[in-house]
Design an enzyme around this catalytic site. Structure first.
Site, PDB file in Angstrom:
ATOM      1  N   SER A 180      36.275  22.581 -36.508  1.00  0.00           N
ATOM      2  CA  SER A 180      35.704  23.200 -37.257  1.00  0.00           C
ATOM      3  C   SER A 180      34.666  24.920 -37.307  1.00  0.00           C
ATOM      4  CB  SER A 180      34.289  22.609 -38.046  1.00  0.00           C
ATOM      5  OG  SER A 180      34.109  23.208 -39.275  1.00  0.00           O
ATOM      6  N   TYR A 220      25.927  19.102 -36.335  1.00  0.00           N
ATOM      7  CA  TYR A 220      27.685  18.813 -36.527  1.00  0.00           C
ATOM      8  C   TYR A 220      28.240  20.182 -35.850  1.00  0.00           C
ATOM      9  CZ  TYR A 220      31.842  19.038 -39.274  1.00  0.00           C
ATOM     10  OH  TYR A 220      33.230  19.206 -39.674  1.00  0.00           O
TER      11      TYR A 220
END
Length: 300
Positions: free
Chosen positions: A192, A205
């Site tokens: 990401s 995350y």
């Protein structure tokens, strides 16, 4: 791509005045059909050319979002596809399987919560049995919870769920897959932009995504002598069910507006990176790479 196809994509990419989407919220894991607008997974636009002919792929989190887009593209490029998903995502998974079958390929449904080690093994075994083998593993399943602010507000349950889903499952699934992957096979992990530009509210995350980058590079070095390639795709802000299920409504209205391109991406815009990395011909000398699909945000 025809003019009508472009019109469909333009409608699905329509954004609000600040580059985002209408304010909306769902509960996890989120539903594609309840999103406004419904994301573009390439249903009307992806045209295959046999780039993955005869390959067999397991895509975790393949029911919706980026996973659905990858499943559609893989199938239209000639691959048979197994779809991993949570049991409560059955409707979305059935829809994705329908697109795979419409492309003339085999679709295998593999429900299960990958935060449990034994489930990872069961899902991998079901995929191998249903496909008759395995050539590509796409570790796409992931979860984020962005509605709390800061480490002090993070519950034990949240931390455990994010780490087990995003990172532990990556290890367990990949370990189970290795005996089935031969020379020319590939593993594609999903990183990401958060690994490079972490948000405070996504501390857990973002940490898992940075770890996935390290995992990718290290495993590529380990498996190189076996002819197995390991890469990752790092998406930026992409319009998937995870967004309305985890973001505040005010964040949705500006979601993706901070990218150089000024908007969020659609799942279908990520699929080409996965097709390229999965191709034993086009990406035969590509391993240990993290490929950014970020709307212009830097991945380095």
């Amino acid at each position: 791509m025809s003019e009508s196809d472009l019109s469909v994509r333009a409608a699905r990419m329509a954004t609000g005045p600040d580059g985002g989407f209408p304010a909306q919220q769902q509960s996890l894991p989120g539903s594609t059909e309840r999103m406004d607008p419904v994301p573009d997974h390439g249903e009307d636009t992806w045209v295959g050319s046999g780039r993955l002919e005869g390959l067999r792929a397991l895509i975790t989190g393949g029911d919706s979002g980026i996973g659905r887009a990858v499943a559609i593209a893989f199938a239209r490029e000639g691959a048979d596809v197994a779809i991993g998903y949570l049991p409560e995502e059955q409707q979305d998974a059935e829809t994705t399987a329908g697109w795979v079958r419409d492309a003339g390929r085999t679709a295998v449904l593999c429900p299960g919560d990958l935060s449990e080690r034994t489930t990872c093994t069961d899902v991998l075994d079901a995929a191998v049995q249903g496909l008759g083998g395995l050539d590509v593993l796409v570790n796409n399943a992931g979860v984020q919870m962005a509605r709390d602010e800061g480490l002090e507000d993070m519950s034990d349950e949240r931390i455990e769920r994010v780490l087990r889903t995003n990172l532990h499952a990556l290890f367990w699934l990949t370990r189970a897959a290795l005996p089935h992957l031969g020379s020319g096979s590939s593993i594609i992990n999903v990183s990401s932009i958060q690994a490079y530009q972490p948000s405070t509210s996504l501390l857990d995350y973002a940490s898992t995504k940075a770890a996935i980058n390290n995992f990718t590079v290290n495993l590529a070095a380990e498996l190189g002598p076996r002819g197995v390639r390991v890469n990752a795709v790092a998406p930026g802000p992409v319009w998937t069910p995870l967004q309305p299920a985890t973001q505040h409504e005010d964040k949705i209205e500006a979601f993706g507006a901070d990218t150089p391109l000024g908007r969020a991406g659609q799942p279908g815009e990520c699929a080409g990176a996965f097709v390229f990395l999965a191709s034993p011909r086009e990406a035969s000398y590509v391993s240990g790479t993290v490929l950014g699909v970020t709307g212009g945000k830097p991945v380095f």
